[in-house]
Design a protein around this motif. Structure first.
Motif, mmCIF file in Angstrom:
data_model
loop_
_atom_site.group_PDB
_atom_site.id
_atom_site.type_symbol
_atom_site.label_atom_id
_atom_site.label_comp_id
_atom_site.label_asym_id
_atom_site.label_seq_id
_atom_site.Cartn_x
_atom_site.Cartn_y
_atom_site.Cartn_z
ATOM 1 N N ALA A 27 -5.135 -53.601 -20.264
ATOM 2 C CA ALA A 27 -5.561 -53.093 -18.959
ATOM 3 C C ALA A 27 -7.082 -53.014 -18.914
ATOM 4 N N LEU A 54 5.843 -52.077 -22.603
ATOM 5 C CA LEU A 54 5.657 -51.477 -21.278
ATOM 6 C C LEU A 54 5.895 -49.970 -21.311
ATOM 7 N N ASP A 59 2.170 -45.820 -16.967
ATOM 8 C CA ASP A 59 1.523 -46.139 -15.691
ATOM 9 C C ASP A 59 0.336 -47.082 -15.852
ATOM 10 N N ALA A 61 0.320 -49.813 -17.139
ATOM 11 C CA ALA A 61 0.754 -51.200 -17.014
ATOM 12 C C ALA A 61 0.516 -51.752 -15.617
ATOM 13 N N ARG A 62 0.394 -50.872 -14.618
ATOM 14 C CA ARG A 62 0.209 -51.350 -13.243
ATOM 15 C C ARG A 62 -1.118 -52.098 -13.128
ATOM 16 N N GLY A 63 -1.025 -53.342 -12.698
ATOM 17 C CA GLY A 63 -2.212 -54.176 -12.552
ATOM 18 C C GLY A 63 -2.716 -54.779 -13.857
ATOM 19 N N SER A 89 7.317 -52.853 -13.537
ATOM 20 C CA SER A 89 6.162 -52.169 -14.128
ATOM 21 C C SER A 89 4.896 -52.300 -13.291
ATOM 22 N N GLY A 90 4.851 -53.295 -12.401
ATOM 23 C CA GLY A 90 3.646 -53.510 -11.609
ATOM 24 C C GLY A 90 2.594 -54.351 -12.294
ATOM 25 N N LEU A 91 2.960 -55.055 -13.368
ATOM 26 C CA LEU A 91 2.007 -55.953 -14.027
ATOM 27 C C LEU A 91 1.462 -56.985 -13.040
ATOM 28 N N ALA A 92 0.206 -57.341 -13.228
ATOM 29 C CA ALA A 92 -0.404 -58.356 -12.365
ATOM 30 C C ALA A 92 -0.297 -59.753 -12.966
ATOM 31 N N ILE A 118 3.691 -62.320 -9.579
ATOM 32 C CA ILE A 118 2.969 -62.099 -10.838
ATOM 33 C C ILE A 118 2.370 -63.427 -11.294
#
Length: 362
Positions: A27, A54, A59, A61-63, A89-92, A118
């Motif tokens: 991140a 993850l 949290d 992990a988001r982005g 998870s909101g990974l980018a 993604i």
């Protein structure tokens, strides 16, 4: 990705029937990145590396970006697919090293991630990942495990001297390396000749790794393995599988089973021996992906003749035999080493011994 690969190597030999995958969550803005999660496929194959990484990231992990050594799975098994956890998870972004050849995945994992918005980058450190996941790849594409030979030889090329002569070729550093290789294998395989001549235990005897002894496989077409052998005496403590032919004596099968060994009967080849390819297929069906063959020159040559050798490590000791003996490298293996099918990729000095590793050419 280098870190993800290093993580995955930790559980080689422990995660079968699943590949040992490494995953790292990163991140932060460019230049200020930080690792917020990491994971490796757990022993027994579950949980997978991605949900573990993850969960550690939470949290954060988001982005963020996930680096993973194998394409995330996209099919439902004993656990939900990793693609679902990644999307939730909101990974980018996801960076993977190699596509999974399993027909249940085979690019579908990457496609599902892209469809969810993604960004996906693939084929990063592909060669390194292919080496680590070769057993999984071959099980999916050829219905057999990866086979890695280990052969020790004297300086003048012999694996053994006169019959019943015990010959010590390598020193303690090389022996320790062999035990580490065993710890990273799903199974160790020998033929009955080696089992009877050397009476090996085929366990991992390194401090802190005694629980990493893999399945022991003995190829024994006529069931000549006796209850007095070290392998059978420890069969209740260390999983032991004897692969034989249907022509083997029934009473010998009952005896070995009584002592805790499992006996698997298979069709014989034209010479009446265990059919090597059929045996490897049977092992793959049990989930075995990585085999360390320590069966000596005869088995090594037979595997080479059947074109079933993927990795070969020759360890040469400092002393010559100085007489007649059993050559370590038979004619079929010599041809494979000489015609480029197996090419040298690494040389290590292990104290006074030298280990040269050859890999199948891609």
């Amino acid at each position: 990705m280098h870190l993800a690969l290093a993580l995955g190597r930790r559980n080689l030999g422990r995660s079968w029937p699943n590949p040992s995958v490494g995953a790292v969550v990163v991140a932060g803005e460019p230049g200020r990145e930080r690792i917020v999660g990491q994971g490796v496929t757990a022993p027994g194959g579950r949980p997978h590396a991605e949900p573990l990484a993850l969960a550690m990231a939470g949290d954060a992990a988001r982005g963020a970006t996930l680096y993973v050594t194998l394409e995330p799975c996209s099919h439902h098994g004993r656990t939900p697919p990793c693609t679902e956890a990644i999307v939730a998870s909101g990974l980018a972004r996801v960076v993977s090293a190699i596509e999974d050849p399993d027909p249940r995945v085979a690019g579908r994992g990457h496609d599902l991630l892209r469809a969810a918005g993604i960004a996906v980058t693939a084929e990063v450190l592909r060669a390194e990942a292919r080496r680590d996941h070769l057993g999984h790849i071959l099980r999916a594409t050829e219905r057999r495990p990866m086979v890695a030979l280990k052969l020790a030889r004297t300086r003048d090329g012999f694996a053994a001297g006169a019959p019943k002569q015990r010959l010590r070729i390598t020193g303690p550093i090389a022996d320790g390396a062999v035990h580490l290789w065993r710890a990273h294998a799903d199974a160790i395989m020998v033929g009955i000749g080696t089992a009877r001549a050397d009476d090996p235990s085929l366990t991992v005897r390194l401090p802190g790794l005694s629980d990493r002894s893999p399945l022991r496989v003995i190829l024994d077409s006529q069931l000549r393995l006796t209850p007095a052998s070290a392998l059978v005496r420890a069969a209740r403590d260390v999983p032991t599988l004897v692969i034989t032919t249907r022509a083997a004596p029934t009473h010998a099968k009952r005896t070995l089973t009584t002592f805790g060994a499992e006996v698997l009967c298979m069709a014989a080849d034209a010479a009446g021996r265990v059919d090597l390819r059929a045996a490897l297929t049977a092992l793959a069906e049990r989930g075995i992906t990585r085999i360390c063959s320590e069966g000596g020159p005869y088995l090594a040559n037979a595997l080479a003749a059947a074109d079933l050798v993927d990795v070969c490590t020759l360890i040469t000791g400092p002393e010559p035999l100085g007489g007649d003996g059993l050559p370590a490298v038979g004619p079929a293996l010599a041809r494979a080493l000489g015609d480029g099918r197996l090419r040298a990729v690494e040389t290590l000095d292990l104290g006074p011994d030298r280990a040269v590793t050859y890999e199948r050419s891609l």
